[in-house]
Design an enzyme around this catalytic site. Structure first.
Site, mmCIF file in Angstrom:
data_model
loop_
_atom_site.group_PDB
_atom_site.id
_atom_site.type_symbol
_atom_site.label_atom_id
_atom_site.label_comp_id
_atom_site.label_asym_id
_atom_site.label_seq_id
_atom_site.Cartn_x
_atom_site.Cartn_y
_atom_site.Cartn_z
ATOM 1 N N CYS A 169 0.845 -1.199 0.000
ATOM 2 C CA CYS A 169 0.000 0.000 0.000
ATOM 3 C C CYS A 169 0.874 1.241 0.000
ATOM 4 C CB CYS A 169 -0.935 0.010 1.207
ATOM 5 S SG CYS A 169 -0.064 0.132 2.785
ATOM 6 N N CYS A 226 3.277 1.595 2.854
ATOM 7 C CA CYS A 226 4.546 0.887 2.667
ATOM 8 C C CYS A 226 5.529 1.762 1.896
ATOM 9 C CB CYS A 226 4.323 -0.419 1.918
ATOM 10 S SG CYS A 226 3.238 -1.581 2.760
ATOM 11 N N ASP A 277 -1.800 15.475 -28.335
ATOM 12 C CA ASP A 277 -0.931 15.034 -29.414
ATOM 13 C C ASP A 277 -1.694 15.275 -30.721
ATOM 14 O OD1 ASP A 277 1.149 13.564 -30.835
ATOM 15 O OD2 ASP A 277 -0.317 11.938 -30.959
ATOM 16 N N ASP A 332 -1.801 8.899 -28.185
ATOM 17 C CA ASP A 332 -2.120 7.550 -28.667
ATOM 18 C C ASP A 332 -0.903 6.729 -29.020
ATOM 19 O OD1 ASP A 332 -1.379 8.962 -31.029
ATOM 20 O OD2 ASP A 332 -2.519 7.531 -32.236
ATOM 21 N N ASP A 378 4.164 9.057 -26.830
ATOM 22 C CA ASP A 378 3.389 9.863 -25.876
ATOM 23 C C ASP A 378 3.443 9.294 -24.466
ATOM 24 O OD1 ASP A 378 2.481 11.590 -27.935
ATOM 25 O OD2 ASP A 378 0.921 10.144 -28.470
#
Length: 809
Positions: A22, A25, A422, A618, A622
């Site tokens: 978690c 931690c 983009d 996409d 990127d």
């Protein structure tokens, strides 16, 4: 430390860490590493289970610190092969078993209002609840104990205490009372809470695996081996055995094993992983190629210039890891509140026990009142608040083509005020189309071009053939067709040799290749068609290829502007092509010809300026920017790497979904906050009532159940959300040509030392030209400005701000 006494910078150390579960931690490991002498910075990534440490601390001391914090660690070397990516199915069976054991306990509560008494005997309830409490719930006891040892309170500790109180009271009542006189038991409360919180942990685990899969997909772009020419023979060697200076033999269709420079051969190479653009690039001797790129049609001999962790692809992988580590998971609101809530509830419960016991002498009643405090504070509604809102919100979003993967995207999307797009594949179609035919006979020009391209798989050939088919043109047969690597293609048609290719091919033929200036300025790809009969070569015309805007792109940008959000265009394409798209869409801020590392820098600069940034992309290129942004949104029509790096995926690749995603995320996050507030209100009212003896454990359990019902009902209201109507123009909008582009200046500026200096220099430039785009490299002192203003007033403004301009072009 004085800069003059600083030792030479050492490369960061990477540790692989086991045992983290978690965000608490992560915090404990970072705290342990930060206290090691010599450490200047430590960043832990829960998704990849790695820690990156800057400074001069000995590796042995780092390992000892992590182990002392209760975790296992090992050193990872920079050039070691990547460890297998763990992408297996999530551990769902604890949730399923918990649900099977809890349903018989909670079902009678729903049947009771209808006069149906289906309550199970107490010993059966105990048998069902005990494995949930101490087997499935053991992880909460372990994590809660670790939190106590670290002096912290978290959701795990709250679950352990609350469920133990409900279970303990139920067991006490079961053992001290008999027969039908047994009071209401609370075994269902403890079992349901543990099951629901396990469900939330499972959902979080799925989100973390998406990050791991992103890095795995990047690593899979590298071939496993390389064909190397040594002593005149071609031999295959493992990628780890490749060395700088080796001559790599790259056959058509294969990936380039590592970065290098072409020694021999001509071909087209698909470097979309780096540039994001749809057109393969012509490569010949002395041209650079990147590892992971795909060779098209010609055989290439490439001398390796960077291998292992030094390649461009490895740097992209490292940038994704670093961006995700820097954007550490936000501590859940419940965990933040529970650090105060847990000790407060314990204190109130203890005070209730002592006050009633000492004041009345009835220690059994005092115990029941104290446990009533714990029961009503049991975090059932808190456990439901986030997962129910997420499940309903993400469900309704998915039905509209929006996949929201994790709560972090929800937590930040509502505050987004800058959306960075983009270009290729995001705002445009991402595939070349034939946009212009220029010649005396356009029909003959297209017919001959289609004839030459009939057997070619090149993207430009597909565009020519598609246009010929759209016009229903008869395509004559071609013979003796062959590719001219790096230049074009040729074939014999009707007794003449027809050649279609770039400017280099025309120069080789000794003919003029003109008339392309406007198209090239707009970022289009131009090919010329020539006819050769004997020694005579005649240019028949030119073909211009480019991209088209996606349907709805204009409306998508307009919707964002209407919401007060600033759109920005960020692309690796040419400035001309970028400016053409920006003008068509009404975008005023443009960053063109930007490589992946610079994309992440642009995002970082916007965030440093106090903006909340969403990145829409996409492509593989990127991925670093998607990971570096506050919110990453990927088009599902793009690469898996982009989708795994983003918190939100737009399943239809429709730019109109961007505003929809922000809207549904904002509403879902609002419901989460409402649910948490609703759950805390019950505690704020119920805990004092229980402490004053006005709320017995039965009523406390009922109030707790009511709080859960209220939270679920509020979350279900999200199902009424509807996406805004999407306009559907008849056809895509061609990207218009550009008449020119904004001047770009590069200045060398002295005395910049920190991000505040960057902000002051940027403000000085914007005082002269508010629309200017400013990129600053603090380390080198370079300031790049895209502005319509003259250089002199820009330099004068920077000087006046207290930063001397020492050079400028």
């Amino acid at each position: 430390m004085d800069a003059n006494t600083t030792s030479p910078a050492q490369p960061p150390v990477t540790l692989a860490i086991d045992g983290m579960t978690c965000a608490s931690c992560v915090a404990r490991v970072e705290k342990a590493l930060a206290h090691v002498p010599g450490v200047t910075g430590a960043s832990v990534n829960l998704a990849t289970e790695k820690a990156r440490i800057d400074g001069a601390a000995p590796p042995a001391a780092l390992l000892a610190a992590v182990e002392a914090a209760g975790y296992a660690a090992r050193i990872e070397t920079a050039d070691a092969p990547a460890a297998p990516v763990k992408t297996g199915a999530a551990t769902w069976w604890p949730v399923a078993i918990g649900a099977l054991l809890s349903i018989p306990l909670v079902l009678p509560m729903f049947l009771a209002p209808f006069g149906i008494d289906a309550m199970l005997p107490g010993w059966v309830q105990w048998l069902l609840a005990t494995p949930v409490q101490f087997w499935l719930g053991a992880r909460f006891y372990r994590a809660g104990w670790s939190a106590l040892r670290a002096g912290a309170g978290n959701m795990d500790l709250l679950v352990a205490i609350g469920t133990s109180a409900a279970y303990g009271l139920s067991l006490y009542l079961l053992l001290t009372q008999s027969g039908h006189a047994v009071s209401h038991l609370y075994f269902e409360s403890s079992a349901v809470v543990i099951t629901l919180v396990l469900l939330g942990k499972w959902l979080e685990g799925r989100a973390r695996r998406q990050t791991i899969e992103a890095l795995g997909a990047l690593e899979r772009l590298q071939p496993a081996d390389a064909l190397v020419r040594r002593d005149g023979a071609d031999v295959r060697v493992p990628l780890a055995a490749l060395r700088v200076g080796d001559v790599m033999v790259v056959k058509p269709g294969e990936r380039v094993p590592a970065d290098g420079v072409v020694l021999e051969g001509l071909s087209h190479v698909d470097e979309s992983l780096l540039t994001g653009e749809s057109l393969p690039l012509a490569k010949g001797p002395a041209d650079a190629v990147v590892g992971g790129a795909v060779n098209a049609e010609g055989l290439l001999l490439v001398r390796a210039s960077a291998v292992g962790s030094a390649t461009t692809l490895a740097q992209i992988i490292r940038m994704v890891e670093d961006a995700q580590a820097a954007k550490a998971p936000i501590q859940r609101l419940v965990d933040r509140v529970s650090t105060v809530f847990v000790p407060v509830v314990l204190a109130i419960s203890l005070v209730t026990l002592l006050a009633w016991g000492v004041g009345t002498g009835d220690w059994q009643g005092a115990l029941l009142n104290a446990v009533a405090v714990m029961v009503i504070a049991c975090p059932c509604a808190l456990g439901l608040a986030t997962p129910t809102a997420i499940m309903v919100g993400t469900g309704v979003a998915a039905r509209h083509g929006i996949l929201i993967k994790d709560a972090e995207a929800l937590e930040t999307a509502h505050a987004v005020d800058v959306v960075v797009f983009d270009k290729t594949g995001t705002l445009t179609e991402g595939r070349p189309r034939l946009l212009a035919l220029e010649g005396p006979d356009a029909t003959r020009l297209l017919t001959l071009a289609a004839a030459v391209q009939q057997t070619s798989a090149h993207p430009l050939a597909r565009a020519v053939l598609d246009e010929a088919a759209r016009r229903a043109l008869p395509v004559p047969d071609a013979t003796d067709g062959r590719a001219l690597p790096g230049r074009g293609v040729q074939a014999d048609v009707d007794g003449a040799t027809i050649l279609l290719g770039n400017r280099r091919l025309m120069n080789d033929l000794g003919v003029s290749a003109g008339g392309a200036e406007a198209h090239e300025a707009a970022g289009r790809t131009v090919s010329w068609l020539a006819e050769q009969r004997g020694d005579a070569v005649t240019v028949l015309g030119l073909l211009a290829f480019g991209d088209q805007l996606k349907t709805g792109a204009q409306d998508a940008v307009a919707r964002l502007v209407a919401r007060g959000i600033t759109p920005v265009l960020l692309t690796g394409d040419s400035a001309g092509a970028a400016q053409g798209v920006a003008r068509a869409l009404g975008i005023t801020r443009v960053h063109a010809e930007v490589l992946p590392a610079d994309k992440a820098d642009v995002i970082a600069a916007l965030r440093q300026a106090g903006r909340t940034v969403a990145m829409i992309g996409d492509g593989i290129n990127d991925a670093p920017a998607l990971a570096a942004a506050d919110v990453g949104m990927a088009m599902a029509t793009g690469t898996d790497v982009a989708m795994h790096s983003a918190g939100i995926t737009l399943m239809r690749g429709d730019p109109m979904l961007v505003a929809d995603a922000l809207d549904v995320s904002q509403r879902t996050w609002r419901k989460i906050r409402q649910n948490l507030g609703w759950a805390f209100v019950y505690n704020l009212i119920g805990v004092p009532l229980a402490a004053f003896g006005l709320l017995n454990p039965v009523l406390a359990g009922a109030a707790m159940a009511l709080s859960s019902v209220s939270v679920v009902a509020n979350a279900l209201l999200l199902r009424r959300w509807r996406a805004a109507p999407h306009s559907t123009p008849v056809t895509g909008v061609p990207v218009p040509p550009t008449k020119g582009e904004l001047p770009m200046y590069e200045l060398t500026v002295a005395d910049m030392t920190c991000k505040h200096c960057v902000g002051r220099v940027t403000a000085a430039v914007h005082a002269v030209d508010p629309a200017a785009t400013v990129n600053i490299d603090l380390a080198s002192g370079k300031v790049r400005i895209d502005s319509a203003a003259d250089l002199a007033p820009l330099a004068a403004a920077i000087d006046a701000a207290g930063y001397p301009v020492t050079a400028g072009t």
